[in-house]
Design a protein around this motif. Structure first.
Motif, PDB file in Angstrom:
ATOM      1  N   SER A  12       0.828  -1.209   0.000  1.00 43.33           N
ATOM      2  CA  SER A  12       0.000   0.000   0.000  1.00 43.33           C
ATOM      3  C   SER A  12       0.861   1.257   0.000  1.00 43.33           C
ATOM      4  O   SER A  12       0.573   2.234  -0.701  1.00 43.33           O
ATOM      5  N   ASN A  13       1.954   1.224   0.784  1.00 40.09           N
ATOM      6  CA  ASN A  13       2.844   2.387   0.848  1.00 40.09           C
ATOM      7  C   ASN A  13       3.531   2.646  -0.494  1.00 40.09           C
ATOM      8  O   ASN A  13       3.692   3.793  -0.904  1.00 40.09           O
ATOM      9  N   ILE A  14       3.952   1.577  -1.158  1.00 41.46           N
ATOM     10  CA  ILE A  14       4.618   1.722  -2.450  1.00 41.46           C
ATOM     11  C   ILE A  14       3.682   2.355  -3.463  1.00 41.46           C
ATOM     12  O   ILE A  14       4.036   3.315  -4.160  1.00 41.46           O
ATOM     13  N   VAL A  15       2.466   1.819  -3.566  1.00 41.69           N
ATOM     14  CA  VAL A  15       1.494   2.333  -4.536  1.00 41.69           C
ATOM     15  C   VAL A  15       1.125   3.780  -4.207  1.00 41.69           C
ATOM     16  O   VAL A  15       1.074   4.644  -5.090  1.00 41.69           O
ATOM     17  N   HIS A  16       0.878   4.045  -2.926  1.00 47.13           N
ATOM     18  CA  HIS A  16       0.488   5.406  -2.529  1.00 47.13           C
ATOM     19  C   HIS A  16       1.618   6.399  -2.802  1.00 47.13           C
ATOM     20  O   HIS A  16       1.377   7.512  -3.291  1.00 47.13           O
ATOM     21  N   SER A  17       2.851   6.001  -2.487  1.00 45.38           N
ATOM     22  CA  SER A  17       3.986   6.893  -2.716  1.00 45.38           C
ATOM     23  C   SER A  17       4.163   7.185  -4.206  1.00 45.38           C
ATOM     24  O   SER A  17       4.372   8.338  -4.606  1.00 45.38           O
ATOM     25  N   HIS A  18       4.065   6.144  -5.031  1.00 46.27           N
ATOM     26  CA  HIS A  18       4.176   6.346  -6.476  1.00 46.27           C
ATOM     27  C   HIS A  18       3.112   7.307  -6.966  1.00 46.27           C
ATOM     28  O   HIS A  18       3.401   8.249  -7.713  1.00 46.27           O
ATOM     29  N   ASP A  19       1.866   7.076  -6.563  1.00 49.33           N
ATOM     30  CA  ASP A  19       0.763   7.903  -7.054  1.00 49.33           C
ATOM     31  C   ASP A  19       0.847   9.339  -6.538  1.00 49.33           C
ATOM     32  O   ASP A  19       0.423  10.273  -7.210  1.00 49.33           O
ATOM     33  N   THR A  20       1.406   9.497  -5.334  1.00 47.51           N
ATOM     34  CA  THR A  20       1.547  10.837  -4.764  1.00 47.51           C
ATOM     35  C   THR A  20       2.486  11.705  -5.601  1.00 47.51           C
ATOM     36  O   THR A  20       2.216  12.887  -5.841  1.00 47.51           O
ATOM     37  N   PHE A  21       3.587  11.117  -6.061  1.00 45.91           N
ATOM     38  CA  PHE A  21       4.597  11.889  -6.789  1.00 45.91           C
ATOM     39  C   PHE A  21       4.458  11.788  -8.310  1.00 45.91           C
ATOM     40  O   PHE A  21       5.217  12.420  -9.035  1.00 45.91           O
TER      41      PHE A  21
END
Length: 408
Positions: A164-173
């Motif tokens: 979840s953190n990986i996907v969220h971080s990617h989508d955030t930036f």
């Protein structure tokens, strides 16, 4: 009352075009596609016909709509298979609009709790017998339930949090949403503005910034020293950006627009761009897989293949390569378990093999470009210089990372 039921297969399943838009009024009568994103669906989850991805998304976010990152495009984002990970606020709003109810999540949890209690009582009776039975290890098959969801152990819980953190971080930036917004408004822009937005060097710069921020947000990156961080970017950023470009170009579709394609051809030539378009067509349609692979590549010893720095062999980071491999192994294990949980063993093997094949193809082309294309080298030399300054300025930064703050 059960929160989900299987639909009758009165119609044969139809293939869904991953790049097509989902029309709510037309698709609401279909019995084989997700009402939220248009993916294949056979089961009503929480009140609406939805795919596994949207079911999981709603289960995680249905109780906390106020905690999601707000939409930056006036709550008008198109939600389909390609964009469903781009704007979580609009995706959740569409889930509710299609009839999904958070009350049904609570009912399902209550039902599972009762089933678990019943199973525990039954297992207690047979415990002495079962302890005497020795079973051989089994391969996970396509009938395996979703590992990251069904297994309630803290180990799998932490892996799901990591994913979840990986996907969220990617989508955030990610800048893909902004690029889509620009493309959609291209006909309304003036001639002068066209030259600014159809600028391949600026697009490459934005992709680099996106990947720099994505990698920098990882705790594995932040525990490295400044020299190690600089070395890691020097080794891997060109390769990461090259692989990321396949997802970026597929999602935005800009290489299907003649103006953008011709602009990139002026720098890279028609052979490279046509080869890239072919690679994009072969890319796995699941964007989550690409996002996990990007963080795997970020912790390679050198995914560019080409040695850009003659002093790299004396780099102290190579003496601690096991640290990179330790981080990489965690992400590789996560990738494989995600594949198994979603696609089963046989399909996972095929998808993984295709991903490796595409990555090697991209890296082979990148090595040729980096060796022969002076403009490309100049772009990344400039990016490397700016990256060193950014890392030096952020050396003492202790901002929140993936839900945790770094301790001095």
């Amino acid at each position: 009352m059960s929160s989900k039921r299987r639909l009758s297969a009165s119609k044969p399943p139809q293939e869904i075009d991953g790049d097509s838009n989902v029309n709510e009024s037309e698709d609401s009568s279909r019995s084989d596609i997700c009402l939220v994103c248009g993916d294949k669906a056979r089961i009503i989850n929480y009140g609406a016909l939805s795919c596994l991805s949207c079911r999981t998304f709603f289960r995680r976010n249905g109780f906390r709509p106020d905690g999601l990152r707000p939409c930056t495009f006036n709550k008008c984002c198109e939600i389909n298979m390609q964009t469903r990970h781009t704007c979580t606020a609009c995706r959740l709003a569409k889930c509710f609009r299609m009839g999904m109810s958070s009350d049904l999540i609570r009912k399902e949890d209550t039902k599972k709790l009762k089933c678990t209690s019943s199973l525990k009582q039954s297992s207690t009776t047979d415990q002495s017998t079962s302890q005497q039975v020795t079973t051989a290890p089994q391969l996970v098959t396509s009938n395996t339930s979703n590992i990251l969801h069904s297994d309630q152990s803290s180990h799998f819980d932490s892996q799901w949090t990591l994913l979840s953190n990986i996907v969220h971080s990617h989508d955030t930036f990610s800048t893909m949403s902004q690029m889509l917004f620009t493309v959609n408004n291209l006909p309304t822009l003036s001639v002068e503005t066209h030259s600014n937005v159809i600028n391949p060097i600026e697009i490459i710069n934005q992709m680099c910034i996106s990947m720099q921020s994505f990698i920098s947000s990882s705790p594995d990156f932040r525990v490295l020293t400044l020299s190690e961080q600089t070395s890691l970017f020097e080794r891997n950023l060109p390769g990461v950006v090259a692989f990321y470009s396949t997802l970026f170009f597929r999602h935005t579709g800009i290489l299907r627009i003649p103006e953008y394609l011709n602009a990139f051809i002026t720098i890279y030539g028609s052979d490279i761009m046509l080869s890239l378009r072919h690679t994009i067509e072969q890319l796995d349609p699941d964007p989550t897989l690409i996002k996990i692979i990007l963080i795997i590549l970020a912790f390679s010893s050198n995914c560019l293949i080409v040695n850009t720095n003659k002093t790299m062999e004396r780099d102290s980071l190579l003496d601690g390569t096991f640290r990179l491999l330790g981080s990489q192994n965690v992400y590789v294990e996560l990738l494989w378990k995600y594949l198994i949980s979603k696609y089963g063993y046989d399909e996972s093997v095929l998808r993984f093999a295709r991903l490796i094949q595409i990555f090697l193809c991209v890296m082979k082309k990148l090595a040729v470009v980096h060796t022969n294309n002076a403009i490309h080298r100049a772009i990344f030399d400039d990016i490397a210089d700016r990256t060193k300054k950014i890392l030096a300025n952020n050396e003492n930064d202790r901002t929140l990372l993936w839900g945790k703050s770094l301790v001095s």
